[in-house]
Design an enzyme around this catalytic site. Structure first.
Site, PDB file in Angstrom:
ATOM      1  N   HIS A 194       5.881   9.357   6.276  1.00 46.28           N
ATOM      2  CA  HIS A 194       7.376   9.715   6.248  1.00 46.28           C
ATOM      3  C   HIS A 194       7.733   7.931   5.699  1.00 46.28           C
ATOM      4  O   HIS A 194       8.010   7.213   6.550  1.00 46.28           O
ATOM      5  CB  HIS A 194       8.039  10.121   7.496  1.00 46.28           C
ATOM      6  N   HIS A 220       3.219  21.332  13.982  1.00 51.78           N
ATOM      7  CA  HIS A 220       2.687  20.155  13.706  1.00 51.78           C
ATOM      8  C   HIS A 220       1.111  20.139  14.724  1.00 51.78           C
ATOM      9  O   HIS A 220       0.460  19.632  15.394  1.00 51.78           O
ATOM     10  CB  HIS A 220       2.731  19.059  14.845  1.00 51.78           C
ATOM     11  N   ASP A 256       1.089  13.874   0.329  1.00 56.48           N
ATOM     12  CA  ASP A 256       1.917  14.640   1.601  1.00 56.48           C
ATOM     13  C   ASP A 256       1.983  16.361   0.478  1.00 56.48           C
ATOM     14  O   ASP A 256       2.610  16.706   0.180  1.00 56.48           O
ATOM     15  CB  ASP A 256       2.526  14.301   2.104  1.00 56.48           C
ATOM     16  N   HIS A 266      11.093  14.245   2.735  1.00 57.87           N
ATOM     17  CA  HIS A 266      11.603  13.422   3.362  1.00 57.87           C
ATOM     18  C   HIS A 266      11.226  12.253   1.813  1.00 57.87           C
ATOM     19  O   HIS A 266       9.687  12.728   1.499  1.00 57.87           O
ATOM     20  CB  HIS A 266      10.723  12.556   4.823  1.00 57.87           C
ATOM     21  N   ASP A 268      -1.842  22.334   5.598  1.00 63.89           N
ATOM     22  CA  ASP A 268      -1.146  20.439   5.295  1.00 63.89           C
ATOM     23  C   ASP A 268      -1.738  18.765   5.452  1.00 63.89           C
ATOM     24  O   ASP A 268      -1.851  18.379   6.493  1.00 63.89           O
ATOM     25  CB  ASP A 268       0.169  20.814   6.266  1.00 63.89           C
ATOM     26  N   GLU A 313       4.101  22.665  -0.016  1.00 63.31           N
ATOM     27  CA  GLU A 313       4.665  21.112   0.169  1.00 63.31           C
ATOM     28  C   GLU A 313       4.344  20.334  -1.374  1.00 63.31           C
ATOM     29  O   GLU A 313       2.903  20.939  -1.459  1.00 63.31           O
ATOM     30  CB  GLU A 313       5.099  20.535   1.075  1.00 63.31           C
ATOM     31  N   TYR A 318       8.378  29.924   8.598  1.00 61.06           N
ATOM     32  CA  TYR A 318       7.966  31.134  10.793  1.00 61.06           C
ATOM     33  C   TYR A 318       8.308  31.488  11.120  1.00 61.06           C
ATOM     34  O   TYR A 318       9.501  31.362  11.955  1.00 61.06           O
ATOM     35  CB  TYR A 318       7.713  29.191  11.083  1.00 61.06           C
ATOM     36  N   HIS A 333      13.021  22.854  10.210  1.00 60.41           N
ATOM     37  CA  HIS A 333      12.696  21.409   9.354  1.00 60.41           C
ATOM     38  C   HIS A 333      13.604  21.550   8.509  1.00 60.41           C
ATOM     39  O   HIS A 333      14.021  22.432   7.757  1.00 60.41           O
ATOM     40  CB  HIS A 333      11.698  21.375   9.895  1.00 60.41           C
ATOM     41  N   ARG A 383       4.306  27.334   4.636  1.00 62.92           N
ATOM     42  CA  ARG A 383       4.840  26.473   3.719  1.00 62.92           C
ATOM     43  C   ARG A 383       4.094  25.865   2.281  1.00 62.92           C
ATOM     44  O   ARG A 383       3.632  25.548   2.293  1.00 62.92           O
ATOM     45  CB  ARG A 383       4.822  25.008   4.911  1.00 62.92           C
ATOM     46  N   GLU A 431       9.293  21.090   0.904  1.00 64.64           N
ATOM     47  CA  GLU A 431       8.195  21.881   1.920  1.00 64.64           C
ATOM     48  C   GLU A 431       8.783  22.896   1.988  1.00 64.64           C
ATOM     49  O   GLU A 431       8.839  22.344   3.676  1.00 64.64           O
ATOM     50  CB  GLU A 431       7.477  20.354   2.507  1.00 64.64           C
ATOM     51  N   ASP A 471     -14.981  -0.807  23.795  1.00 67.92           N
ATOM     52  CA  ASP A 471     -15.231  -1.726  22.542  1.00 67.92           C
ATOM     53  C   ASP A 471     -15.252  -1.443  21.213  1.00 67.92           C
ATOM     54  O   ASP A 471     -15.212  -2.053  20.477  1.00 67.92           O
ATOM     55  CB  ASP A 471     -15.738  -2.625  22.425  1.00 67.92           C
TER      56      ASP A 471
HETATM   57  N1  GLY Z   1       3.122  16.608   7.363  1.00 65.06           N
HETATM   58  C1  GLY Z   1       3.523  16.361   7.493  1.00 65.06           C
HETATM   59  C2  GLY Z   1       5.081  16.370   6.726  1.00 65.06           C
HETATM   60  O1  GLY Z   1       4.836  16.911   5.585  1.00 65.06           O
HETATM   61  O2  GLY Z   1       5.810  15.892   6.909  1.00 65.06           O
HETATM   62 MN    MN Z   2       2.764  17.184   4.817  1.00 63.70          MN
HETATM   63 MN    MN Z   3       6.062  16.805   4.192  1.00 62.81          MN
END
Ligand code: GLY
Ligand code: MN
Ligand code: MN
Length: 449
Positions: free
Chosen positions: A369, A251, A279, A362, A268, A415, A396, A358, A413, A392, A47
């Protein structure tokens, strides 16, 4: 102050902003009816419920903060009326689970033209559908809501057997609404700037407390506590705090391991303020000193990011900044001997992909996103002022990569959140250090003080 009063203090300006969004949306509906449901309260276990987060499309058009609601935008003569179906006031429920605004709040504080108890939605809907050829409704997301809508459409068709229209077509509202969401208003940008500033404070705290021997979740906790301390209501997504080779898992969200001497940590993370996301990613050495190999790779990613940001300009293709990042990364990997060959040919056959798999960013807004098409027809669209996107790039090197072992297990990375303007791009998250020397100077300062 109760919630209705606090909503009233948002004042006319916010009511007008939401009304203006609805007007721009309905101007493109061609006489169709729009049916936009709120998010449901989701059960976590037994619950216990997840914290409630409003559906972004519904929020964009209403600002309404509660579950169990539906917005209807109904054509009437030359205009549209907004009808909100919401939970009724209920003394006992409100004592147990929180105050409700009720239909009276929907009228007073949210500027709906009409408002009713959500329990009347299924019975009132068929009559409201009569006269509409098209329904803007997202079929396929919520079975229970789909059943109510389809049964109401059937009933409306029965009503118009002897003449008149009932919907014979469904269109995804996002096809119009998401284009509107892509261009941020002054109010939205103000919120996103505040979200960016809070996220900056979180990263500052994380940097200052970094040291070998703490766990990833401890670093996460420090950063997220700062967000909450400064008024952010939520995270924009689950934070990634990835030490060492964990940073090569895109991820990674376990955040359960130790930060070790000599490793990098990739963070991140972004707060959500009034439903708007930030982000950000930074990568820094746990002990405050980049090794030669770490710094060499870091400098490539940093250059790729600078080059990419320089391509975030009105009139430039959405693809251009990704291509700029790919070129810098490929060139850098060749210089370090991780890739061999000519840069053009390596880009042509996407030889960089084992190390950079990647895309470079975005849209960003209510969703991390965020909504909005990336292509128009077959082409990537051109950037326009008011769009916000992330930049970003990363590198890697998997622990078993076919390269000099000294580079293996390094993930980096960087970003930032960038606003497209009519002039130079504006970096909303510029306050967060990314220069390697500045990062080194900030790391662990709180613990040595
Ligand atoms: N943290 C998700 C991205 O960077 O797209
Ligand atoms: Mn991110
Ligand atoms: Mn991002």
């Amino acid at each position: 102050m109760n919630r209705l009063a606090s909503c009233r203090t948002r004042g006319r300006k916010m009511i007008d902003e939401y009304a203006e969004r609805r007007t721009r949306f309905t101007a493109q509906l061609n006489g169709g009816i729009a049916i936009i449901p709120a998010a449901r309260q989701a059960v976590r276990n037994a619950d216990t419920e997840y914290p409630f987060r409003q559906n972004s499309d519904f929020f964009y058009l209403t600002g309404w903060p509660e579950p169990d609601a539906v917005l209807l935008l109904v054509p009437r003569e030359d205009t549209y009326v907004s009808i909100l179906f919401v939970r009724p006031r209920h003394r006992e429920s409100e004592i147990w689970t929180g105050r409700r605004l009720g239909p009276e709040g929907a009228l007073d504080a949210f500027g709906a033209d009409e408002a009713y108890n959500i329990e009347e939605f299924a019975t009132r809907l068929p009559a409201l559908l009569v006269g509409c050829r098209n329904a803007f409704y997202d079929l396929g997301h919520d079975d229970a809501m789909d059943r109510i809508i389809l049964s109401a459409v059937r009933e409306a068709r029965n009503k118009v057997r002897r003449g008149g229209w009932a919907p014979h077509q469904f269109t995804a509202p996002g096809s119009i609404l998401h284009e509107l969401r892509l261009f941020k208003s002054a109010h939205e940008l103000a919120t996103m700037r505040r979200a960016a500033a809070i996220t900056a404070a979180g990263f500052a705290r994380g940097l200052e407390h970094s040291k070998p021997g703490i766990y990833e979740y401890q670093l996460q906790g420090l950063i997220e506590a700062e967000y909450r301390d400064r008024g952010a209501q939520a995270l924009a997504y689950s934070s990634i705090v990835a030490a060492g080779a964990n940073a090569t898992i895109l991820h990674y969200t376990n955040n359960s391991e130790l930060l070790r001497d000599g490793e990098l940590v990739l963070v991140d993370s972004g707060c959500e303020l009034d439903n708007y996301a930030s982000d950000v990613t930074r990568t820094w050495p746990v002990n405050g000193h980049f090794s030669t190999e770490q710094r060499a790779l870091y400098e490539i990613v940093a250059l790729a990011q600078r080059e990419a940001i320089a391509h975030v300009r009105a009139g430039t293709s959405f693809r251009a900044y990704h291509q700029a990042a790919v070129r810098v990364i490929t060139n850098g990997l060749v210089e370090l001997g991780i890739l061999q060959g000519g840069v053009d040919e390596l880009i042509e056959r996407e030889a960089y992909r084992p190390f950079y798999m990647h895309s470079t960013g975005h849209w960003l807004g209510l969703d991390v996103h965020d909504a909005g098409a990336y292509t128009l027809g077959k082409e990537y669209r051109l950037l326009e002022p008011g769009m916000v996107l992330t930049v970003e790039p990363g590198i890697y090197i998997q622990p078993d990569a076919d390269c000099d072992p000294r580079f293996r297990g390094i993930g980096i990375r960087i970003e930032d959140d960038i606003l497209v303007t009519s002039d130079a791009p504006e970096n909303l998250t510029a306050a967060i250090p990314r220069d390697p020397d500045e990062l080194e100077a900030r790391i662990g300062k709180a613990s040595s003080a």
